[in-house]
Design an enzyme around this catalytic site. Structure first.
Site, PDB file in Angstrom:
ATOM      1  N   GLY A   1       0.814  -1.210   0.000  1.00  0.00           N
ATOM      2  CA  GLY A   1       0.000   0.000   0.000  1.00  0.00           C
ATOM      3  C   GLY A   1       0.843   1.253   0.000  1.00  0.00           C
TER       4      GLY A   1
ATOM      5  N   GLY B   1       3.874  -7.954  -9.232  1.00  0.00           N
ATOM      6  CA  GLY B   1       5.174  -7.299  -9.327  1.00  0.00           C
ATOM      7  C   GLY B   1       5.860  -7.148  -7.990  1.00  0.00           C
TER       8      GLY B   1
ATOM      9  N   LYS C   1      -5.726 -12.721 -12.043  1.00  0.00           N
ATOM     10  CA  LYS C   1      -4.541 -12.682 -11.182  1.00  0.00           C
ATOM     11  C   LYS C   1      -4.303 -14.047 -10.530  1.00  0.00           C
ATOM     12  CE  LYS C   1      -1.171 -10.830  -8.703  1.00  0.00           C
ATOM     13  NZ  LYS C   1      -0.947 -11.729  -7.579  1.00  0.00           N
TER      14      LYS C   1
ATOM     15  N   GLU D   1       2.656 -18.913 -12.527  1.00  0.00           N
ATOM     16  CA  GLU D   1       3.920 -18.595 -11.852  1.00  0.00           C
ATOM     17  C   GLU D   1       4.438 -19.805 -11.071  1.00  0.00           C
ATOM     18  OE1 GLU D   1       4.861 -15.886  -8.014  1.00  0.00           O
ATOM     19  OE2 GLU D   1       3.878 -14.828  -9.665  1.00  0.00           O
TER      20      GLU D   1
END
EC number: 1.1.1.44
Length: 468
Positions: free
Chosen positions: A14, A128, A182, A189
Site C-alpha cells: 500500500g 510485481g 490474477k 507462476e
C-alpha cells in the site's frame, strides 16, 4: 483541499503504491488502522503530496467526489471489515478498488453487495511485488466498466510500461474477472518456478554441474526464447555466495512456501472440469517439499537408483532447455484454456491476447514469449488451445523428443520431475483421438449403472455385464 485518490492500508504494498501514484502527479490521502504506520509514512515522504488521516471519517472527507479509494489491506475478513467501516461514509457512485490478493469469489460477492448500495467496486490483481508496486506493476482490474473508465488514467499512469510504451493494464471484465485472472497468473507462476527448479535438479544431481556453471547456463538461456524475469533472477541466484564463499542457494532449506493462490487455481480447475495438471503438480511439489522430516526419514529406508550420466552433457543440457520451453508452453496452454472456460461460464468476455500483453512487464511471469501468445489470439480469437496455434504447434512437435528423453532419463535416474512428466503426459493425452476412458465408463456402468454412449450408434446404453 481535497485529494484525488485515497489509499487504505500502509504495509509495504500500500505504501509503495501510494508513492507510485503520487509520483505520477496525483495527490494522495492515506489511512492506516495503526496510527504508527501513518506517521512513519509521513516521515518517509517529505515534500510529497501525501496527506495523512487518522480516522475513516477524516479520510473519506479528504477526497474529491466521486471518491476513488484503493484498499490494500489483508485479504479476507479484514477487507470486509474495512468496507463495512467505509460504507456508511460513502456517497452514490464512489469507487472502491481492492488491490489485495483476494479470492475472486469474494470479489463477486462484494461487487454485487456494493452495487446494491450504489457503490462501484473494482477487484484488481496487482503483480510485481513491492518493487513493482513502487516502480510500475502489472494491473488486472475487473468490475463496473464505467467505474474503471473513471480511474483508468491513474491506473495507466502507475502501471509498468512495455518496450513499446504500452501500459501493462487493461479492463479485464465484470465483477471478479480481475482477481480471477490474477489467480491464474499466480498458478502459472507456480508452474514456471517448478519447471525451472526441475531443470536445476537435472543440472546438479544428474550432470554434476557447479553453481557457476548453472548460473552461466541460465544467463545464456535468458538470451534466447526462454528470456524471462524468472530465468534472469535464477542466473543471479546461483551467482550469490554466502559468508563462507559458497553458493547461498545450496544452504537454503528445501521447503517451498506458498500463500494459497496456486491451490485456488487448482481447485477452480477441478470445479470447471479443466485439465490443469502442470500447475497442480507444481502445487503438490510444494506440499511434498514441506514434509522435510518425513522425506529425511524416507531417504534412509526407501532405496532407488543413484543418478549417473554417461552421455554428452552439452547435448543433454540443450535437451533440458527444450524440455523447459515445451513444458512452459503446455503450462500456459492449460492456464489460458482455464481462463477461456471461466470466461464462458461467467460471461466475462475475457480478451486472452490482451492478458498476455499486460504481463509483458511489471509482473513475475513477464517473458518474451508472451508476445507469441498475443499473436496466436490475434490470428484466431476463438483458438481452443495454444498448442493448436501454428507457432506453438511447430515448437512442441519439434521439442517433444527432447522432453521425452529428459523425463525418461529423470525417471531412470530417480530425479523427480513432476512438472516435466505432467507436461508430456498432457501433450500425449491432448493429441490422443482415443483414450482408455471407455473402460472406465464400462466399469462405472458395471458397478453403478451409470450408462454409457457408443461410438457406432446414437443413444444412452446400460448393459447387464454378468448374466445372473
Amino acid at each position: 483541499m481535497t485529494q484525488q485518490i485515497g489509499v487504505v492500508g500502509l504495509a509495504v504494498m500500500g505504501k509503495n503504491l501510494a508513492w507510485n501514484i503520487e509520483s505520477r502527479g496525483y495527490s494522495v490521502s492515506v489511512y492506516n488502522r495503526s496510527r504508527q504506520k501513518t506517521d512513519e509514512m509521513v516521515k518517509e515522504s517529505p515534500g510529497r503530496e501525501i496527506y495523512p488521516t487518522y480516522s475513516l471519517e477524516e479520510f473519506v472527507e479528504s477526497l474529491e467526489k466521486p471518491r476513488k479509494i484503493l484498499l490494500m489491506v489483508k485479504a479476507g475478513p479484514a477487507t470486509d471489515a474495512t468496507i463495512d467501516g467505509l460504507l456508511p461514509l460513502l456517497d452514490d457512485d464512489d469507487i472502491l478498488i481492492d488491490g489485495g490478493n483476494t479470492n475472486y469469489q469474494d470479489t463477486i460477492r462484494r461487487n454485487k453487495a456494493l452495487a446494491e448500495s450504489s457503490i462501484n467496486f473494482i477487484g484488481m490483481g496487482v503483480s510485481g511485488g513491492e518493487i513493482g508496486a513502487l516502480t510500475g506493476p502489472s494491473l488486472m482490474p475487473g468490475g463496473q466498466k464505467d467505474a474503471y473508465n473513471k480511474v483508468s488514467d491513474i491506473l495507466d499512469a502507475i502501471a509498468a510500461k512495455a518496450q513499446d510504451g504500452a501500459s501493462c493494464v487493461t479492463y479485464i471484465g465484470p465483477n471478479g474477472a480481475g482477481h480471477y485472472v490474477k489467480m491464474v497468473h499466480n498458478g502459472i507462476e507456480y508452474a514456471d518456478m517448478q519447471l525451472i527448479a526441475e531443470s536445476y535438479a537435472m543440472m546438479k544431481d544428474l550432470l554434476g554441474m557447479s553453481h557457476k556453471e548453472i548460473s552461466q547456463t541460465f544467463k545464456e538461456w535468458n538470451a534466447g526464447e526462454l528470456e524471462s524475469y524468472l530465468i534472469e533472477i535464477t542466473g543471479d541466484i546461483f551467482n550469490k555466495l554466502d559468508d563462507d564463499n559458497e553458493a547461498l542457494v545450496e544452504k537454503i532449506l528445501d521447503t517451498a512456501g506458498q500463500k494459497g493462490t496456486g491451490k485456488w487455481t487448482s481447485i477452480n480447475a477441478l470445479e470447471l472440469g479443466v485439465p490443469l495438471t502442470i500447475i497442480t503438480e507444481s502445487v503438490f511439489a510444494r506440499f511434498i517439499s514441506s514434509i522435510k522430516e518425513e522425506r529425511v526419514t524416507a531417504s534412509k529406508s526407501l532405496k532407488g537408483p543413484k543418478a549417473h550420466f554417461e552421455g554428452d552433457k552439452k547435448t543433454f543440457l540443450e535437451k533440458i532447455r527444450k524440455a523447459l520451453y515445451m513444458s512452459k508452453i503446455c503450462s500456459y496452454a492449460q492456464g489460458f484454456a482455464q481462463m477461456r472456460k471461466a470466461s464462458e461460464d461467467n460471461e466475462w468476455n475475457l480478451k486472452l491476447g490482451e492478458l498476455a500483453m499486460i504481463w509483458r512487464e511489471g509482473c513475475i511471469i513477464r517473458a518474451q514469449f508472451l508476445q507469441k501468445i498475443k499473436d496466436a489470439y490475434d490470428n484466431n480469437e476463438n483458438l481452443q488451445n495454444l498448442l493448436l496455434d501454428p507457432y506453438f504447434k511447430n515448437i512442441v512437435m519439434e521439442y517433444q523428443d527432447a522432453l521425452r528423453e529428459v523425463v525418461a532419463t529423470s525417471v531412470y535416474n530417480g530425479v523427480p520431475t513432476p512438472g516435466f512428466s505432467a507436461s508430456i503426459n498432457y501433450y500425449d493425452s491432448y493429441r490422443s483421438e482415443d483414450l482408455p476412458a471407455n473402460l472406465i465408463q464400462a466399469q462405472r456402468d458395471y458397478f453403478g449403472a451409470h450408462t454409457y454412449e457408443r461410438k457406432d450408434r446414437e443413444g444412452i446404453f446400460h448393459t447387464q455385464w454378468v448374466e445372473e
